[in-house]
Design a protein around this motif. Structure first.
Motif, PDB file in Angstrom:
ATOM      1  N   VAL A  60       0.840  -1.204   0.000  1.00  0.00           N
ATOM      2  CA  VAL A  60       0.000   0.000   0.000  1.00  0.00           C
ATOM      3  C   VAL A  60       0.875   1.256   0.000  1.00  0.00           C
ATOM      4  O   VAL A  60       0.676   2.173  -0.805  1.00  0.00           O
ATOM      5  CB  VAL A  60      -0.952   0.013   1.219  1.00  0.00           C
ATOM      6  N   ALA A  61       1.857   1.306   0.887  1.00  0.00           N
ATOM      7  CA  ALA A  61       2.670   2.517   1.035  1.00  0.00           C
ATOM      8  C   ALA A  61       3.455   2.847  -0.233  1.00  0.00           C
ATOM      9  O   ALA A  61       3.696   4.012  -0.535  1.00  0.00           O
ATOM     10  CB  ALA A  61       3.627   2.363   2.219  1.00  0.00           C
ATOM     11  N   VAL A  70      11.681  14.013  14.887  1.00  0.00           N
ATOM     12  CA  VAL A  70      12.086  14.084  13.480  1.00  0.00           C
ATOM     13  C   VAL A  70      10.969  14.615  12.582  1.00  0.00           C
ATOM     14  O   VAL A  70      11.193  15.472  11.719  1.00  0.00           O
ATOM     15  CB  VAL A  70      12.553  12.693  12.978  1.00  0.00           C
ATOM     16  N   VAL A  71       9.759  14.115  12.772  1.00  0.00           N
ATOM     17  CA  VAL A  71       8.660  14.413  11.848  1.00  0.00           C
ATOM     18  C   VAL A  71       8.366  15.910  11.693  1.00  0.00           C
ATOM     19  O   VAL A  71       8.145  16.375  10.568  1.00  0.00           O
ATOM     20  CB  VAL A  71       7.395  13.611  12.251  1.00  0.00           C
ATOM     21  N   PRO A  72       8.395  16.708  12.779  1.00  0.00           N
ATOM     22  CA  PRO A  72       8.118  18.138  12.595  1.00  0.00           C
ATOM     23  C   PRO A  72       9.138  18.858  11.708  1.00  0.00           C
ATOM     24  O   PRO A  72       8.859  19.947  11.205  1.00  0.00           O
ATOM     25  CB  PRO A  72       8.161  18.686  14.034  1.00  0.00           C
ATOM     26  N   THR A  73      10.308  18.262  11.500  1.00  0.00           N
ATOM     27  CA  THR A  73      11.334  18.883  10.650  1.00  0.00           C
ATOM     28  C   THR A  73      11.158  18.536   9.174  1.00  0.00           C
ATOM     29  O   THR A  73      11.859  19.085   8.319  1.00  0.00           O
ATOM     30  CB  THR A  73      12.750  18.431  11.077  1.00  0.00           C
ATOM     31  N   LEU A  74      10.239  17.629   8.855  1.00  0.00           N
ATOM     32  CA  LEU A  74      10.063  17.184   7.471  1.00  0.00           C
ATOM     33  C   LEU A  74       9.130  18.132   6.720  1.00  0.00           C
ATOM     34  O   LEU A  74       8.178  18.666   7.289  1.00  0.00           O
ATOM     35  CB  LEU A  74       9.502  15.757   7.438  1.00  0.00           C
ATOM     36  N   PRO A  75       9.385  18.318   5.414  1.00  0.00           N
ATOM     37  CA  PRO A  75       8.581  19.281   4.654  1.00  0.00           C
ATOM     38  C   PRO A  75       7.160  18.786   4.362  1.00  0.00           C
ATOM     39  O   PRO A  75       6.914  17.584   4.271  1.00  0.00           O
ATOM     40  CB  PRO A  75       9.369  19.461   3.354  1.00  0.00           C
ATOM     41  N   ALA A  76       6.266  19.730   4.200  1.00  0.00           N
ATOM     42  CA  ALA A  76       4.867  19.422   3.871  1.00  0.00           C
ATOM     43  C   ALA A  76       4.747  18.965   2.417  1.00  0.00           C
ATOM     44  O   ALA A  76       5.591  19.291   1.573  1.00  0.00           O
ATOM     45  CB  ALA A  76       3.998  20.650   4.109  1.00  0.00           C
ATOM     46  N   ASN A  77       3.704  18.205   2.142  1.00  0.00           N
ATOM     47  CA  ASN A  77       3.387  17.752   0.770  1.00  0.00           C
ATOM     48  C   ASN A  77       4.590  17.100   0.095  1.00  0.00           C
ATOM     49  O   ASN A  77       4.856  17.316  -1.082  1.00  0.00           O
ATOM     50  CB  ASN A  77       2.903  18.941  -0.083  1.00  0.00           C
ATOM     51  N   HIS A  78       5.307  16.271   0.868  1.00  0.00           N
ATOM     52  CA  HIS A  78       6.607  15.750   0.419  1.00  0.00           C
ATOM     53  C   HIS A  78       6.574  14.275   0.031  1.00  0.00           C
ATOM     54  O   HIS A  78       7.412  13.821  -0.722  1.00  0.00           O
ATOM     55  CB  HIS A  78       7.618  15.967   1.550  1.00  0.00           C
ATOM     56  N   PHE A  79       5.580  13.532   0.564  1.00  0.00           N
ATOM     57  CA  PHE A  79       5.624  12.076   0.417  1.00  0.00           C
ATOM     58  C   PHE A  79       4.423  11.537  -0.372  1.00  0.00           C
ATOM     59  O   PHE A  79       3.301  11.982  -0.196  1.00  0.00           O
ATOM     60  CB  PHE A  79       5.682  11.410   1.799  1.00  0.00           C
ATOM     61  N   ASP A  80       4.726  10.552  -1.214  1.00  0.00           N
ATOM     62  CA  ASP A  80       3.682   9.855  -1.979  1.00  0.00           C
ATOM     63  C   ASP A  80       3.057   8.732  -1.173  1.00  0.00           C
ATOM     64  O   ASP A  80       1.936   8.305  -1.451  1.00  0.00           O
ATOM     65  CB  ASP A  80       4.291   9.282  -3.271  1.00  0.00           C
ATOM     66  N   GLY A  81       3.796   8.229  -0.189  1.00  0.00           N
ATOM     67  CA  GLY A  81       3.292   7.150   0.652  1.00  0.00           C
ATOM     68  C   GLY A  81       3.913   7.202   2.027  1.00  0.00           C
ATOM     69  O   GLY A  81       5.063   7.635   2.181  1.00  0.00           O
ATOM     70  N   ILE A  82       3.157   6.790   3.037  1.00  0.00           N
ATOM     71  CA  ILE A  82       3.658   6.711   4.417  1.00  0.00           C
ATOM     72  C   ILE A  82       3.234   5.383   5.021  1.00  0.00           C
ATOM     73  O   ILE A  82       2.071   4.977   4.911  1.00  0.00           O
ATOM     74  CB  ILE A  82       3.105   7.854   5.296  1.00  0.00           C
ATOM     75  N   LEU A  83       4.191   4.730   5.685  1.00  0.00           N
ATOM     76  CA  LEU A  83       3.912   3.535   6.493  1.00  0.00           C
ATOM     77  C   LEU A  83       4.345   3.839   7.926  1.00  0.00           C
ATOM     78  O   LEU A  83       5.531   4.049   8.199  1.00  0.00           O
ATOM     79  CB  LEU A  83       4.676   2.322   5.957  1.00  0.00           C
ATOM     80  N   TYR A  84       3.369   3.876   8.821  1.00  0.00           N
ATOM     81  CA  TYR A  84       3.647   4.129  10.242  1.00  0.00           C
ATOM     82  C   TYR A  84       3.478   2.823  11.005  1.00  0.00           C
ATOM     83  O   TYR A  84       2.380   2.265  11.067  1.00  0.00           O
ATOM     84  CB  TYR A  84       2.685   5.187  10.797  1.00  0.00           C
ATOM     85  N   VAL A 113      -0.767   8.290  -0.134  1.00  0.00           N
ATOM     86  CA  VAL A 113      -1.454   7.245   0.625  1.00  0.00           C
ATOM     87  C   VAL A 113      -0.752   6.981   1.963  1.00  0.00           C
ATOM     88  O   VAL A 113       0.473   6.943   2.037  1.00  0.00           O
ATOM     89  CB  VAL A 113      -1.570   5.943  -0.204  1.00  0.00           C
ATOM     90  N   LEU A 114      -1.561   6.819   2.995  1.00  0.00           N
ATOM     91  CA  LEU A 114      -1.086   6.441   4.334  1.00  0.00           C
ATOM     92  C   LEU A 114      -1.574   5.041   4.659  1.00  0.00           C
ATOM     93  O   LEU A 114      -2.731   4.708   4.409  1.00  0.00           O
ATOM     94  CB  LEU A 114      -1.653   7.427   5.375  1.00  0.00           C
ATOM     95  N   THR A 115      -0.679   4.230   5.235  1.00  0.00           N
ATOM     96  CA  THR A 115      -1.116   2.991   5.868  1.00  0.00           C
ATOM     97  C   THR A 115      -0.389   2.889   7.204  1.00  0.00           C
ATOM     98  O   THR A 115       0.643   3.533   7.419  1.00  0.00           O
ATOM     99  CB  THR A 115      -0.883   1.754   4.991  1.00  0.00           C
TER     100      THR A 115
END
Length: 235
Positions: free
Chosen positions: A55-56, A119-133, A164-166
């Motif tokens: 999915v990610a 770490v996450v607050p330092t990452l840019p907005a609208n930057h990722f096509d997929g996230i796996l948490y 997409v987030l999963t």
């Protein structure tokens, strides 16, 4: 597992301050990872981890993975035609394994050291096509809710439109399916969906699939015979 078994977290317990430099206990056959006595990951999860990775990585591009563990999801992610693979990991021993693993991967890997909250607050907005948490809960207080802190605070911001987030929290879901629910879709609908909607995702853009799984009888955190994979798309 019976309901009289020792819970994963005792009341008020927290591991957060010590987690980063606690020993990463990979067993000799590399089938189990324990940190501070907690069952972080086991290799029988592989089919499910592959489902999350699929999915990610489904949009290609730049993918963010939070929690490296045993590299099961990460290795699968690298088999897809992605461009960049950013991975956050806070434990020193696990991060050392990540750095070594990264050298042999076909796509650009960006290892990021620290708690995701740092770490996450330092990452840019609208930057990722997929996230796996998929991180491990570090306290009894956040056992069932830590994923929502990330999803509500950051996931929507980090994703590109159409991204997409999963995610999963097996330590929580295993407990809920042991003590409160016998239907995994109902568990997700009642305990997860309200938080996803609060985070700004639209109900019609949230779907799930389930798979049959057979956890070993000695697994401390999951004994249910199904697992659920969410697909959450940002409009």
């Amino acid at each position: 597992m019976t309901s009289t078994a020792q819970p994963i977290f005792s009341k008020g317990e927290t591991c957060k301050a010590s987690w980063h430099d606690a020993s990463a206990g990979y067993n000799e056959t590399d089938t189990h990872l324990e940190i501070m006595g907690k069952p972080v990951m086991e290799r029988w999860e592989t089919p499910y981890m592959h489902s999350l990775s699929t999915v990610a990585a489904s949009k290609g591009g730049r993918v963010l993975e939070i929690g490296f563990g045993m590299a099961i999801a990460a290795t699968k992610m690298e088999s897809f035609p992605i461009e960049e693979h950013w991975i956050i990991e806070c434990n020193d021993g696990v991060f050392a394994r990540l750095e070594n693993w990264a050298k042999a991967q076909p796509h650009k890997v960006v290892p990021l050291k620290g708690l995701w909250e740092e770490v996450v607050p330092t990452l840019p907005a609208n930057h990722f096509d997929g996230i796996l948490y998929d991180t491990y809960p570090l306290s009894e207080e956040t056992w069932h809710t830590h994923q929502f802190d990330f999803i509500k605070g950051h996931a929507h911001r980090l994703l590109k439109t159409g991204g997409v987030l999963t995610y999963c929290n097996l330590t929580s879901w295993g407990e809920l399916l042991k003590t409160k629910y016998d239907n995994i879709e109902k568990m997700f609908e009642e305990t997860q969906m309200p938080h996803l909607l609060q985070a700004g995702f639209k109900k019609e853009k949230i779907s799930t699939t389930t798979m049959d799984i057979a956890p070993p009888s000695d697994c401390k955190y999951y004994s249910f015979n199904k697992m659920i994979t969410p697909t959450i798309v940002k409009e």
